[in-house]
Structures are given as C-alpha cells and as structure tokens.
Design a protein around this motif. Structure first.
Motif, short mmCIF file in Angstrom:
data_model
loop_
_atom_site.label_atom_id
_atom_site.label_comp_id
_atom_site.label_asym_id
_atom_site.label_seq_id
_atom_site.Cartn_x
_atom_site.Cartn_y
_atom_site.Cartn_z
N ALA A 1 -2.51 2.60 -10.60
CA ALA A 1 -1.73 1.60 -9.86
C ALA A 1 -0.45 1.33 -10.63
CB ALA A 1 -2.53 0.32 -9.68
N THR A 2 0.68 1.44 -9.94
CA THR A 2 1.98 1.16 -10.53
C THR A 2 2.57 -0.05 -9.82
OG1 THR A 2 4.26 1.98 -10.75
CG2 THR A 2 2.89 3.03 -9.06
N GLN A 3 2.97 -1.08 -10.58
CA GLN A 3 3.36 -2.34 -9.96
C GLN A 3 4.42 -3.05 -10.79
OE1 GLN A 3 -0.87 -3.16 -9.72
NE2 GLN A 3 -0.70 -4.78 -11.25
N ALA A 4 4.63 -4.33 -10.53
CA ALA A 4 5.79 -5.10 -11.00
C ALA A 4 7.04 -4.46 -10.38
CB ALA A 4 5.85 -5.17 -12.52
N LEU A 5 8.08 -4.12 -11.16
CA LEU A 5 9.19 -3.36 -10.58
C LEU A 5 8.73 -1.91 -10.50
CD1 LEU A 5 12.43 -4.88 -12.14
CD2 LEU A 5 11.41 -5.26 -9.89
N VAL A 6 8.07 -1.59 -9.40
CA VAL A 6 7.27 -0.37 -9.26
C VAL A 6 8.09 0.89 -9.49
CG1 VAL A 6 7.65 -0.30 -6.76
CG2 VAL A 6 5.62 0.78 -7.74
N ASN A 7 7.48 1.85 -10.18
CA ASN A 7 8.06 3.18 -10.35
C ASN A 7 7.13 4.16 -9.64
OD1 ASN A 7 8.87 5.74 -11.15
ND2 ASN A 7 9.37 5.11 -13.24
N PRO A 8 7.50 4.66 -8.45
CA PRO A 8 6.61 5.56 -7.72
C PRO A 8 6.20 6.79 -8.50
CG PRO A 8 8.41 4.83 -6.30
CD PRO A 8 8.75 4.40 -7.70
N TYR A 9 7.04 7.24 -9.42
CA TYR A 9 6.72 8.45 -10.18
C TYR A 9 5.61 8.22 -11.22
CZ TYR A 9 10.48 10.72 -7.78
OH TYR A 9 11.26 11.26 -6.79
N GLY B 1 0.79 -1.23 0.00
CA GLY B 1 0.00 0.00 0.00
C GLY B 1 0.81 1.27 0.00
N ALA B 2 2.12 1.16 0.29
CA ALA B 2 2.97 2.34 0.34
C ALA B 2 3.34 2.87 -1.03
CB ALA B 2 4.25 2.03 1.12
N ARG B 3 3.24 2.05 -2.08
CA ARG B 3 3.75 2.46 -3.38
C ARG B 3 2.80 2.24 -4.55
NH1 ARG B 3 6.20 5.13 -0.77
NH2 ARG B 3 8.43 5.13 -0.27
N VAL B 4 1.92 1.25 -4.47
CA VAL B 4 1.10 0.91 -5.65
C VAL B 4 -0.06 1.87 -5.90
CG1 VAL B 4 -0.45 -0.84 -6.62
CG2 VAL B 4 1.77 -1.51 -5.70
N PRO B 5 -0.95 2.12 -4.92
CA PRO B 5 -2.19 2.86 -5.22
C PRO B 5 -2.02 4.38 -5.15
CG PRO B 5 -2.29 2.05 -2.97
CD PRO B 5 -0.96 1.61 -3.53
N HIS B 6 -2.63 5.05 -6.14
CA HIS B 6 -2.64 6.52 -6.19
C HIS B 6 -4.00 6.96 -6.72
CE1 HIS B 6 1.84 6.83 -5.79
NE2 HIS B 6 1.76 5.62 -6.32
N ILE B 7 -4.63 7.91 -6.03
CA ILE B 7 -5.95 8.39 -6.44
C ILE B 7 -6.00 9.91 -6.38
CG2 ILE B 7 -8.44 8.40 -5.92
CD1 ILE B 7 -8.13 5.62 -4.74
N ALA B 8 -6.59 10.51 -7.41
CA ALA B 8 -6.91 11.94 -7.41
C ALA B 8 -8.41 12.07 -7.24
CB ALA B 8 -6.46 12.59 -8.72
N ALA B 9 -8.85 12.70 -6.17
CA ALA B 9 -10.27 12.77 -5.84
C ALA B 9 -11.08 13.30 -7.02
CB ALA B 9 -10.47 13.67 -4.62
N GLY B 10 -12.11 12.54 -7.38
CA GLY B 10 -13.01 12.95 -8.44
C GLY B 10 -12.49 12.79 -9.85
N LEU B 11 -11.23 12.39 -9.99
CA LEU B 11 -10.61 12.34 -11.32
C LEU B 11 -10.23 10.95 -11.78
CD1 LEU B 11 -8.27 15.46 -11.06
CD2 LEU B 11 -10.47 15.29 -12.26
#
Length: 236
Positions: free
Chosen positions: A41-49, A27-37
């Motif tokens: 999800a970034t995964q495998a060899l995850v790229n936080p950017y 949960g620290a790196r995969v999920p990202h949400i912009a409210a209403g937009l």
C-alpha cells in the motif's frame, strides 16, 4: 491522508488490502497485490510507482525491507510518503516519511500490517488491528471491512470520509474481489454493501473463469447456472 490494512488469510492463502480516506478514489492508487506473493500500500502523498515497481521486486523474491529501502532511495520525495508491505512469509516492512501529517504511524501483527497518516490518533490503527485479530472466524473480506470500520469508529481520517476500497487476490493473477467506492458520504458502509452483493452471485461465478490450470474455464452456461444455484442453496 489514509489508513489501510494488508493481510494474508491463513485458511485460504489469499492476500487482501482494505483502505479508506477523505480523498477521491483511493482504490485507484493505494492497493497493489501480487498473487501468492504479497501486498503493498502506497499512501500519504502517494507514489504509484511504489506499487508498480514494488510488485516487480516482490516477484523477484526481494524481502519487504529491501523493497522499501530500494523504493525510497530512488525517490527524493519519500519524506512525504508512507508505504507498507506484507509478503507470503509474513514479513512486514514500512516507511512513514517525517513530513507525513500527524497522526501517522504503523502497527503489525501475525499476518497483517496496518499503516495510516492524517488520522484522529493512534487508536485508529490499534482498533483496526484488534478487530482484525478478534475476527478470525469471520470470512476474510468481511473481516477486513469490519477491521476498517472499527478504525473509523475510533476517528479514522481526521478530515472525514469520502472513498474506500477492498482488493483480494487468491492463486490467480486476476483479483478474486476488487471493490471500490470512489465518492460517498459513508464509503465503508457502501463497501460493506457491495461485498454483501458480491456474495449473491459473483463469488460463486468466479470459479468458472479461466485459470492457469484450466485456461478455458467453464463455458457451458447450463453448468454455470446450475452450479451457482446449488451454491446459493447451500448457503441458506
């Protein structure tokens, strides 16, 4: 090394992401949400950017496909990564690099996107999708967890289990629910337990927090306590 579902709840407009893996603190790196937009999800060899920059592009009004192409074009390691995006219009885009570990892939449906890599097989995503589709009458958070548990029953991450997370955003820029199980022998079961605990008081309390329309929120403790108790009584 992960599978995740991004979805938008038709009844509330909320966006949610649920994810599970045999790796620490997903949960620290995969999920990202912009409210209403939308959600990313970034995964495998995850790229936080992918998440950080992807949300900026969502806020600029860029389409999911454009965002995916922009992110992978700037990353020479993109063949080792997986990415999927759902926006408020229901548009989905995904990328699975050719160096991601089998089984890997993506499925999409009406208002949801599911992607995974290093899985037991395609049934993990198919069963996750089917459980989400058939759970229309289930509250959103529970529906997302139930979908993931169906994917796990189909084999999940072929290495095993370790962490899981659930993130949900409504209209506000702070999360309506943000639950993480960072290291557990049965992380989705623990996530389900935490979600159940959240319904005891948190989901009733959060409506008293500051919002953009009401910057002070409600600060009278008697009003808050009485409101929470009334909500709890209504549920019985």
């Amino acid at each position: 090394m992960t599978w995740s579902i991004i979805a938008r709840d038709d009844s509330t407009g909320q966006f949610g992401i649920a994810v599970a893996t045999r790796f620490f603190a997903v949960g620290a790196r995969v999920p990202h949400i912009a409210a209403g937009l939308g959600g990313i999800a970034t995964q495998a060899l995850v790229n936080p950017y992918y998440g950080i920059d992807g949300l900026k592009l969502l806020r600029e009004g860029r389409s999911p496909r454009d965002i995916v192409e922009t992110l992978i074009a700037a990353d020479s390691g993109h063949e080792s990564r997986q990415l999927h995006i759902l926006d408020a219009s229901g548009r989905v885009a995904a990328h699975t690099g050719r160096d991601c570990v089998d089984w890997c892939g993506h499925v999409e449906g009406n208002g949801f996107s599911i992607a995974g890599n290093m899985l037991a097989g395609p049934r993990v995503l198919d069963d996750t999708a089917q459980a989400y589709i058939t759970g229309q009458r289930v509250p959103f958070a529970q529906r997302l967890i139930a979908a993931m548990r169906s994917g796990e029953a189909a084999g999940g991450d072929k290495r095993g289990r370790q962490s899981a997370a659930l993130m949900i955003y409504g209209d506000e820029e702070w999360s309506a629910l943000d639950l993480r199980v960072d290291d557990h022998t049965d992380p989705l079961a623990e996530l389900e337990r935490l979600e159940r605990i959240s319904r005891e008081r948190w989901v009733h309390f959060r409506k008293y927090l500051p919002t953009r329309q009401n910057p002070a929120g409600i600060t009278d403790r008697k009003t808050i306590d009485a409101g929470i108790e009334a909500d709890i009584a209504d549920q019985k």
